[in-house]
Design a protein around this motif. Structure first.
Motif, mmCIF file in Angstrom:
data_model
loop_
_atom_site.group_PDB
_atom_site.id
_atom_site.type_symbol
_atom_site.label_atom_id
_atom_site.label_comp_id
_atom_site.label_asym_id
_atom_site.label_seq_id
_atom_site.Cartn_x
_atom_site.Cartn_y
_atom_site.Cartn_z
ATOM 1 N N GLY A 1 32.242 12.271 62.034
ATOM 2 C CA GLY A 1 33.145 11.915 63.234
ATOM 3 C C GLY A 1 33.848 10.901 63.113
ATOM 4 O O GLY A 1 34.826 10.516 64.050
ATOM 5 N N GLY B 1 34.532 10.687 71.151
ATOM 6 C CA GLY B 1 33.730 9.727 70.236
ATOM 7 C C GLY B 1 33.608 8.282 70.699
ATOM 8 O O GLY B 1 33.197 7.349 70.138
ATOM 9 N N ARG C 1 33.811 2.618 67.041
ATOM 10 C CA ARG C 1 33.898 3.399 68.231
ATOM 11 C C ARG C 1 34.097 2.742 69.597
ATOM 12 O O ARG C 1 33.400 1.602 69.604
ATOM 13 C CB ARG C 1 32.527 4.391 68.506
ATOM 14 C CG ARG C 1 32.389 5.337 67.421
ATOM 15 C CD ARG C 1 31.031 6.186 67.908
ATOM 16 N NE ARG C 1 30.716 7.043 66.975
ATOM 17 C CZ ARG C 1 31.191 8.265 66.733
ATOM 18 N NH1 ARG C 1 32.068 8.594 67.581
ATOM 19 N NH2 ARG C 1 30.590 9.176 66.001
ATOM 20 N N GLU D 1 32.425 13.323 73.701
ATOM 21 C CA GLU D 1 33.044 14.333 72.805
ATOM 22 C C GLU D 1 34.461 13.789 72.199
ATOM 23 O O GLU D 1 34.638 13.951 70.971
ATOM 24 C CB GLU D 1 33.457 15.692 73.797
ATOM 25 C CG GLU D 1 34.219 16.829 72.898
ATOM 26 C CD GLU D 1 35.432 16.642 72.556
ATOM 27 O OE1 GLU D 1 35.893 17.311 71.635
ATOM 28 O OE2 GLU D 1 36.383 15.980 73.381
ATOM 29 N N GLY E 1 34.146 14.728 58.221
ATOM 30 C CA GLY E 1 33.308 15.942 58.554
ATOM 31 C C GLY E 1 32.546 16.133 57.401
ATOM 32 O O GLY E 1 32.324 15.439 56.584
ATOM 33 N N GLU F 1 39.442 12.051 59.372
ATOM 34 C CA GLU F 1 38.345 12.172 60.145
ATOM 35 C C GLU F 1 37.095 12.587 59.347
ATOM 36 O O GLU F 1 37.424 13.582 58.548
ATOM 37 C CB GLU F 1 38.360 13.126 61.193
ATOM 38 C CG GLU F 1 37.010 13.356 62.111
ATOM 39 C CD GLU F 1 37.236 13.946 63.181
ATOM 40 O OE1 GLU F 1 38.192 13.720 64.011
ATOM 41 O OE2 GLU F 1 36.336 14.597 63.775
#
Ligand code: AMP
Ligand code: MG
Length: 404
Positions: free
Chosen positions: A37, A215, A175, A213, A155, A153
């Motif tokens: 993420g 991040g 983050r 959600e 994944g 991103e």
């Protein structure tokens, strides 16, 4: 009603203003275990080819195509992880297992189903084609190839690729750290029986989920009373650790609405009212050291809609994302929609498919206190202000939350 000192800003203008003042956070190195993420901070070029060696795609024999039709002497075996180190000369072969390195000298692989094995010899079919049944070095990834771009991103596939190329750690954007606070003398903790006039703090839990959600890392500050001094000290101490302050409540023009004056004293308020329904009192401020503050309205739907329109894109920008908005799609209204006055309205709808179209059905009363209007909603239809409204059958753009 008392007048507000803040000009009413168009929702699109306010959203652009927020993003203009939102910084991209610096990067940090994280191990793959924490990288899902996250967004890459730099382009990555493959340090080596994949596969690194010619690797058999089947169980069979490594041979020279020119030896088609002959009986060959089997020199040894090359299994996954246990290569055969000799080389294949005319008249010889090596047994191969899937994933095994194709030895030097061989130019093709013949499947075990196509040969006749007898002791230490193998008879291969005539007319062998060179270059089949194995993966060439660099067939998947070439050495030096740009494999992952800054801004991507991470994944499942990206992380698998990073591991395959030997990177245990990746340089990703930090983050955002959020301090989340509910304000209001009427609020009680969930699970505590509200007395007359009290309500349960639900925004904290809705916004916690929305922030995560998106991040963010969230510190919960609990409930602040409608009193300037405790509100200020809670915010000041939280800001020592946070990049972003998110509050709900306390931004309308009642006498108990203290968030705007507090943000005025801590930084600069850029947006104090928007032409948006729900969410007119939405407030945005910048504080020192590039920190941001979002004062979301108290009504539960207003806080979540303003989160979607203003906060989520900002959090994505902070994390280095390039696609900041949720996808939008045209949807056909199954009901008559009317925006209120001069405000763009985000109406909550469910979607269903009719042929190639998405058809939008309102989720019942669109009251800003009614969380049930968001429960199960697939999209927020953007209903432009002004005019006679939009009859059922009109196509409008919708912010997609999930597709049916
Ligand atoms: P305010 O913006 O503070 O005037 O709040 C408007 C209304 O939103 C309040 O009267 C409450 O009904 C509701 N409200 C405010 N904060 C919360 C919260 N944390 N959880 C649920 N409802 C809230
Ligand atoms: Mg309040």
């Amino acid at each position: 009603m008392r007048a507000s000192a803040y000009p009413l800003v168009a929702a699109e203008e306010a959203a652009a203003l927020v993003l203009d003042r939102t910084p991209v956070l610096p990067s940090e190195r994280v191990h793959l275990i924490d990288a899902a993420g996250r967004v890459l901070a730099a382009d990555l070029h493959a340090p080596a080819a994949l596969p690194a060696h010619p690797a058999s795609a089947v169980d069979g024999y490594a041979v020279r195509a020119a030896d088609g039709g002959k009986t060959l002497r089997v020199l040894g075996e090359s299994a996954a992880g246990r290569p055969f180190d000799g080389s294949i000369q005319p008249g010889t072969a090596a047994r191969l297992l899937t994933g095994g390195v194709v030895p030097d000298g061989a130019d093709t692989v013949v499947m075990v189903e196509e040969v006749v094995e007898a002791g230490e010899t193998v008879t291969v079919p005539a007319d062998l084609r060179p270059g089949v049944n194995f993966h060439r070095p660099g067939a998947d990834v070439k050495r030096g190839e740009l494999v992952l771009k800054a801004g991507s991103e991470l994944g499942a596939a990206e992380l698998g690729l990073a591991a395959a190329l030997g990177w245990a750690e990746l340089e990703v954007h930090r983050r955002p750290r959020i301090a989340l606070m509910s304000t209001g003398d009427e609020l009680v903790e969930v699970g505590t029986e509200p007395r007359r006039g009290q309500i349960t703090d639900s925004n904290r839990w809705a916004l916690l989920a929305a922030l995560r959600e998106a991040g963010a890392e969230v510190e919960l500050l609990g409930i602040a009373p409608d009193e300037a001094a405790p509100l200020r000290s809670l915010v000041e101490s939280a800001l020592e650790r946070a990049d972003v302050l998110v509050t709900s409540g306390g931004v309308s023009v009642g006498t108990h609405d203290l968030v705007k004056p507090l943000l005025e004293s801590l930084g600069t308020v850029h947006v104090g009212r928007v032409k948006l329904k729900p969410g007119k009192p939405f407030t945005f401020a910048t504080l020192s050291h590039g920190r941001l503050a979002f004062g979301l309205p108290g009504f539960p739907v207003s806080s979540l809609v303003t989160f979607e329109v203003f906060v989520r894109p900002a959090l994505r920008k902070m994390q280095g994302q390039t696609q900041l908005q949720r996808p939008t799609l045209p949807v056909r209204l199954a009901y008559d929609a009317q925006a209120s006055g001069d405000r763009t309205e985000y109406q909550r709808v469910t979607l269903h498919r009719e042929g190639k179209e998405l058809v939008a059905e309102a989720t019942g009363s669109q009251s800003s206190s009614r969380l049930m209007s968001l429960v199960g909603a697939h999209a927020l239809v953007r209903v432009p202000s002004g005019g006679q409204g939009f009859k059922a059958g009109t196509v409008l753009e919708a912010l997609i939350l999930s597709l049916p």
